[in-house]
Design an enzyme around this catalytic site. Sequence first.
Site, short mmCIF file in Angstrom:
data_model
loop_
_atom_site.label_atom_id
_atom_site.label_comp_id
_atom_site.label_asym_id
_atom_site.label_seq_id
_atom_site.Cartn_x
_atom_site.Cartn_y
_atom_site.Cartn_z
N ASP A 20 0.85 -1.21 0.00
CA ASP A 20 0.00 0.00 0.00
C ASP A 20 0.88 1.25 0.00
O ASP A 20 1.78 1.38 0.83
CB ASP A 20 -0.90 -0.01 1.24
CG ASP A 20 -1.87 -1.18 1.20
OD1 ASP A 20 -2.56 -1.35 0.18
OD2 ASP A 20 -1.94 -1.93 2.19
N THR A 54 -0.65 -9.26 -11.69
CA THR A 54 -1.89 -9.37 -10.91
C THR A 54 -2.90 -8.34 -11.39
O THR A 54 -2.57 -7.38 -12.09
CB THR A 54 -1.61 -9.12 -9.42
OG1 THR A 54 -1.16 -7.78 -9.26
CG2 THR A 54 -0.56 -10.07 -8.87
N PHE A 87 -4.11 -6.17 -9.67
CA PHE A 87 -3.68 -4.92 -9.07
C PHE A 87 -2.69 -4.19 -9.99
O PHE A 87 -2.83 -2.99 -10.24
CB PHE A 87 -3.02 -5.24 -7.73
CG PHE A 87 -2.82 -4.04 -6.90
CD1 PHE A 87 -3.85 -3.56 -6.11
CD2 PHE A 87 -1.64 -3.35 -6.94
CE1 PHE A 87 -3.69 -2.41 -5.38
CE2 PHE A 87 -1.46 -2.20 -6.21
CZ PHE A 87 -2.49 -1.74 -5.42
C1 LIG Z 1 -1.95 -2.98 -2.65
S1 LIG Z 1 -2.22 -4.58 -2.12
C2 LIG Z 1 -1.21 -5.58 -3.22
C3 LIG Z 1 -1.57 -7.03 -3.20
C4 LIG Z 1 -0.71 -7.96 -4.05
N1 LIG Z 1 0.67 -7.98 -3.57
C5 LIG Z 1 -0.78 -7.63 -5.51
O1 LIG Z 1 0.24 -7.24 -6.09
O2 LIG Z 1 -1.84 -7.78 -6.11
C6 LIG Z 1 -1.29 -4.62 -0.58
C7 LIG Z 1 -1.71 -5.75 0.32
O3 LIG Z 1 -0.87 -5.75 1.47
C8 LIG Z 1 -1.66 -6.11 2.60
N2 LIG Z 1 -0.96 -5.59 3.80
C9 LIG Z 1 -0.75 -4.30 4.12
N3 LIG Z 1 -0.07 -4.20 5.27
C10 LIG Z 1 0.15 -5.48 5.69
C11 LIG Z 1 0.80 -6.01 6.84
N4 LIG Z 1 1.34 -5.22 7.77
N5 LIG Z 1 0.84 -7.35 6.99
C12 LIG Z 1 0.27 -8.16 6.05
N6 LIG Z 1 -0.35 -7.70 4.93
C13 LIG Z 1 -0.41 -6.37 4.76
C14 LIG Z 1 -2.99 -5.45 2.32
O4 LIG Z 1 -4.04 -6.05 3.05
C15 LIG Z 1 -3.14 -5.65 0.82
O5 LIG Z 1 -3.82 -6.83 0.50
#
Ligand SMILES: C[S@@+](CC[C@H](N)C(=O)[O-])C[C@H]1O[C@@H](n2cnc3c(N)ncnc32)[C@H](O)[C@@H]1O
Length: 293
Positions: free
Chosen positions: A171, A272, A274
Site C-alpha cells: 500500500d 496481478t 492490481f
Molecule cells: C496494494 S495490495 C497488493 C496485493 C498484491 N501484492 C498484488 O500485487 O496484487 C497490498 C496488500 O498488502 C496487505 N498488507 C498491508 N499491510 C500489511 C501487513 N502489515 N501485513 C500483512 N499484509 C499487509 C494489504 O491487506 C493488501 O492486500
Amino acid sequence: MSEQHETPTPDPPSGGNPITPGSQASFGTYRRQPVSFVRRGTRLQGRRQQAWDEHAEAFVIDVPRHVADTSVHPDYVFDADAEFGRPAQEAPLIVEIGSGLGEAIVAAAEASPEQNFLAVEVYRPGLANTLLRIGQRGLTNVRVVQANAPEVLGTMLPPGSVSELWVFFPDPWHKTKHHKRRLVNDSFAELAARVLAPGGVWRLATDWSGYAQQMRSVVAASPDFRNAHDGERAGAASPLTAAWASGADCEPTGETDSVGGWAPRFEGRVQTSFENKALKAGRVIFDLTAVRE
Ligand SMILES: C[S@@+](CC[C@H](N)C(=O)[O-])C[C@H]1O[C@@H](n2cnc3c(N)ncnc32)[C@H](O)[C@@H]1O
C-alpha cells in the site's frame, strides 16, 4: 467501504513502558509504529466462504495471537519442516508479504512444486481467495497466515529460514503525513535481514515513483543488503525517468534519474489484477532486488 483501524497491539518485549491494550497509544500501532494497513471487511461470502470452510484447516497457519487479532504471539515460532512435511534444505521457503488475492504466490507455487511458499496477509477475503486458488490447483506447497507482516518477520519465522522474501505493490500511503505507515522502511529492512538466509533475495515491486525511491534508499542504507542491480537502468533506461516524464503519479518534471539500481521485471512475478489497474492508469512499474549479505 467501512474502515476500522487495527485493534490494540503489544508493547515491545524488550522493555519500555508497557502500552495498555485498548489505550490510545496502542491504537493502530505495532511496537509504537503505526501499522501499514487499515482493517477492511472480514466477512466471507459465497465461493470464498466455501473455500475457507474446505481448505482452512489444511492451509491456514493457526497462529496464537497476542493482543490484536492479526498479531502473532511473540513466543510462537513457525516450523516449516513440520508444516510442509519436508526439510527446508530440500524445499527452500519463499514468503510473500501482502499477498492480496494470492495471484502471484499461487502461480509461483504451481510453477515450482519443489519450493515451499508462505502467504502473509491481513485481509481475510484475500486469503480466502488464495485458498480458492490453492484448492482449484490441488497444491500442497503453500500455506497462508493472517497476520501483521512485521510480527511474522520479527518473531514467528526463525532467523535465516527464508530463501526469498517478496513484497509486491505494498500500500503506497501517498500523503506525506501517512508515509510513516509505509511497510518498507529501515526497520522493515532489519526484519527482512533477520529472516533471510545469507545470499537470500528480497524482491520488491511498486507502481508509485515516490515509494520506489524510498525502497531504493532503504536498500542502499541497509548494511545487510546489496542492490543486485546497483547503478543499472539509470538515465533514459530508468523507470523513474519515465515516471518523471509522464507525470502519471507525480508532477512531470522531465528530470533524469542518474542513480538507477532498478531490477528487470522478475519473471516469477505474474501480472496481478492490481498491477493491471496500475498499468491502465499509465503508471510505471519499478522492480528492485536486494541480496542478503
Ligand atoms: C496494494 S495490495 C497488493 C496485493 C498484491 N501484492 C498484488 O500485487 O496484487 C497490498 C496488500 O498488502 C496487505 N498488507 C498491508 N499491510 C500489511 C501487513 N502489515 N501485513 C500483512 N499484509 C499487509 C494489504 O491487506 C493488501 O492486500
